[in-house]
Design a protein around this motif. Structure first.
Motif, PDB file in Angstrom:
ATOM      1  N   VAL A  71     -16.501 -16.823 -40.191  1.00  0.00           N
ATOM      2  CA  VAL A  71     -17.256 -16.985 -38.802  1.00  0.00           C
ATOM      3  C   VAL A  71     -17.881 -18.528 -38.547  1.00  0.00           C
ATOM      4  O   VAL A  71     -18.327 -18.871 -39.576  1.00  0.00           O
ATOM      5  CB  VAL A  71     -18.344 -15.988 -38.598  1.00  0.00           C
ATOM      6  N   LYS A  72     -17.579 -19.052 -37.707  1.00  0.00           N
ATOM      7  CA  LYS A  72     -17.713 -20.627 -37.523  1.00  0.00           C
ATOM      8  C   LYS A  72     -19.357 -20.557 -37.384  1.00  0.00           C
ATOM      9  O   LYS A  72     -19.947 -19.897 -36.687  1.00  0.00           O
ATOM     10  CB  LYS A  72     -17.341 -21.021 -36.501  1.00  0.00           C
ATOM     11  N   HIS A  73     -19.762 -21.563 -37.913  1.00  0.00           N
ATOM     12  CA  HIS A  73     -21.508 -21.595 -37.986  1.00  0.00           C
ATOM     13  C   HIS A  73     -21.709 -23.026 -38.542  1.00  0.00           C
ATOM     14  O   HIS A  73     -21.134 -23.551 -39.637  1.00  0.00           O
ATOM     15  CB  HIS A  73     -22.221 -20.587 -38.848  1.00  0.00           C
ATOM     16  N   PRO A  89     -12.781 -10.922 -41.872  1.00  0.00           N
ATOM     17  CA  PRO A  89     -13.592 -11.416 -40.602  1.00  0.00           C
ATOM     18  C   PRO A  89     -14.047 -10.622 -39.919  1.00  0.00           C
ATOM     19  O   PRO A  89     -15.133 -10.751 -39.218  1.00  0.00           O
ATOM     20  CB  PRO A  89     -12.516 -12.250 -40.027  1.00  0.00           C
ATOM     21  N   ALA A  90     -13.538  -9.337 -39.521  1.00  0.00           N
ATOM     22  CA  ALA A  90     -13.938  -8.284 -38.714  1.00  0.00           C
ATOM     23  C   ALA A  90     -15.438  -8.008 -39.214  1.00  0.00           C
ATOM     24  O   ALA A  90     -16.254  -7.583 -38.372  1.00  0.00           O
ATOM     25  CB  ALA A  90     -13.005  -7.364 -38.467  1.00  0.00           C
ATOM     26  N   LYS A 139     -18.115 -10.576 -38.627  1.00  0.00           N
ATOM     27  CA  LYS A 139     -18.377 -10.745 -37.396  1.00  0.00           C
ATOM     28  C   LYS A 139     -19.275  -9.510 -36.794  1.00  0.00           C
ATOM     29  O   LYS A 139     -20.326  -9.691 -36.072  1.00  0.00           O
ATOM     30  CB  LYS A 139     -16.955 -10.612 -36.569  1.00  0.00           C
ATOM     31  N   GLU A 140     -18.886  -8.374 -37.457  1.00  0.00           N
ATOM     32  CA  GLU A 140     -19.929  -7.236 -37.071  1.00  0.00           C
ATOM     33  C   GLU A 140     -21.228  -7.514 -37.530  1.00  0.00           C
ATOM     34  O   GLU A 140     -22.222  -7.155 -36.992  1.00  0.00           O
ATOM     35  CB  GLU A 140     -19.242  -5.885 -37.669  1.00  0.00           C
ATOM     36  N   SER A 163     -22.705  -9.966 -38.253  1.00  0.00           N
ATOM     37  CA  SER A 163     -23.294 -11.343 -37.810  1.00  0.00           C
ATOM     38  C   SER A 163     -23.770 -11.245 -36.329  1.00  0.00           C
ATOM     39  O   SER A 163     -24.395 -11.939 -35.540  1.00  0.00           O
ATOM     40  CB  SER A 163     -22.227 -12.592 -37.705  1.00  0.00           C
ATOM     41  N   GLN A 164     -23.469  -9.886 -35.560  1.00  0.00           N
ATOM     42  CA  GLN A 164     -24.003  -9.623 -34.297  1.00  0.00           C
ATOM     43  C   GLN A 164     -25.810  -9.408 -34.378  1.00  0.00           C
ATOM     44  O   GLN A 164     -26.219  -8.810 -35.082  1.00  0.00           O
ATOM     45  CB  GLN A 164     -23.369  -8.222 -34.001  1.00  0.00           C
ATOM     46  N   TYR A 202     -22.769 -16.403 -46.191  1.00  0.00           N
ATOM     47  CA  TYR A 202     -22.787 -16.097 -44.700  1.00  0.00           C
ATOM     48  C   TYR A 202     -24.028 -16.408 -44.183  1.00  0.00           C
ATOM     49  O   TYR A 202     -24.614 -15.255 -43.682  1.00  0.00           O
ATOM     50  CB  TYR A 202     -22.028 -14.613 -44.864  1.00  0.00           C
ATOM     51  N   SER A 215     -24.291 -16.727 -41.139  1.00  0.00           N
ATOM     52  CA  SER A 215     -23.927 -16.005 -39.728  1.00  0.00           C
ATOM     53  C   SER A 215     -24.847 -14.763 -39.671  1.00  0.00           C
ATOM     54  O   SER A 215     -25.107 -14.205 -38.498  1.00  0.00           O
ATOM     55  CB  SER A 215     -22.813 -15.924 -39.167  1.00  0.00           C
TER      56      SER A 215
END
Length: 358
Positions: A29-31, A45-46, A49-50, A52-53, A303, A305
């Motif tokens: 995840v880009k950060h 990645p999924a 992303k979850e 990181s919400q 991580y 994010s």
């Protein structure tokens, strides 16, 4: 003259714009605070992303909870005044101040509110300015700490002064130490002077770090209003007892204990696992030393994010992987982490491992 040149370099660094690019290789995840180092355990990645919400209500509720706890401690201390009650209040309020900084740390990663200017204003008003700091100033050093952890460009080498001019570890940051040596470092840091230095450094530095003009104006209004209210209500002495004393004693001690747990004497068969340690605190330790999941430190570095309220879940995901189970340094209490940072006697050989913050 060398001191003037050094001061000029510090001011130039503070005045420079914060880097915003993601320097990691193939980020999940880009950060902007992703590490330039290798991450051994690449989760899907999924899933990242979850995790990181953002859930702003949780961050706002955590902030409100810390302030309610501080207010309750002050009220109880005032109502049932006794030296022992006051000492307990100092430790508890100092721990809550540390928690405010931890939440401010999340804000420096843009993990409180989704809109960045709102994230920074909220963090400054309720987390950083009361702690004589700013989210922009913290981000200035902490971003490069994530990008270049334990490398020469690590910003925390400078803010925590962990190395001398030759690049060697300063005595306070050489580990392991004897138990007495460790205790003396913590006692010296908690003996008020370090806290006063942090206050001056934080307030002055926060005005040098680039930030919008409206934010600077808001900061002046904040500090001016606080000073005016303390003067109007004749509360400066109470402010000293209930805010400055906890800040300069237990808050500082908790910060240093956390730093030692995070990056001192971390040993693993694989280098990237030896960058930092995860400490899962006991319930009591989570209140007084490692609040708001800050102990999940390997997870956070890999991580950034992922907000603080999802770190336990991230930890479980990583622990399900054999590599992480066998190579990550995970302690089950603060005392277990500190035990890895002490030796039995000064005569024993010394492993010199640096401590870098957050």
């Amino acid at each position: 003259m060398p001191d003037v040149a050094k001061l000029s370099r510090v001011v130039a660094f503070l005045r420079a714009e914060n880097p915003l690019e993601d320097i990691s290789v193939n980020p999940v995840v880009k950060h902007p605070h992703n590490t330039s180092r290798t991450i051994p355990e690449r989760l899907p990645p999924a899933k990242i992303k979850e995790l990181s919400q953002l859930q702003p209500a949780k961050a706002v509720a955590a902030t409100a909870g810390e302030w309610v706890a501080i207010g309750a401690a002050i009220a109880l201390c005032a109502t049932f005044w006794h030296p022992i009650v006051y000492l307990i209040a100092v430790v508890f309020i100092g721990a809550r101040q540390h928690a405010l900084m931890i939440l401010g740390h999340d804000a420096s990663h843009y993990r409180i509110l989704p809109t960045r200017w709102q994230n920074d204003l909220f963090a400054n008003l309720f987390l950083m300015w009361p702690m004589f700091a700013s989210v922009e100033g913290f981000r200035k050093f902490h971003g490069t700490h994530h990008q270049y952890t334990n490398l020469p460009d690590d910003g925390n080498r400078h803010i925590w002064r962990t190395h001398d001019a030759a690049g060697e570890l300063a005595p306070d940051w050489q580990f392991p130490k004897t138990k007495t040596g460790l205790a003396l470092v913590l006692l010296r840091r908690a003996a008020f002077l370090t806290g006063m230095f942090w206050i001056v450094r934080g307030v002055v530095g926060s005005f040098l770090v680039p930030s919008p003009h409206w934010m600077l104006a808001a900061k002046l209004v904040f500090y001016g209003s606080a000073a005016g209210a303390l003067t109007f209500f004749g509360a400066w002495y109470a402010f000293l007892l209930c805010w400055i004393v906890p800040y300069c004693t237990w808050h500082i001690a908790a910060q240093y204990i956390r730093l030692i747990c995070e990056h001192s004497a971390v040993e693993s068969d694989e280098e990237e696992y030896a960058v930092t340690r995860t400490t899962v605190p006991t319930r009591l330790e989570s209140i007084f030393i490692l609040p708001r999941n800050i102990g999940y430190h390997i997870e956070h570095h890999w991580y950034p994010s992922v907000p603080f309220y999802r770190l336990p879940e991230l930890h479980r995901e990583l622990m399900a992987r054999e590599g992480f189970q066998t190579k990550a340094v995970v302690s089950r209490s603060v005392f277990a982490s500190l035990a890895e940072c002490v030796r039995e006697s000064a005569a024993q050989g010394r492993r010199e491992t640096g401590v870098l913050a957050g």
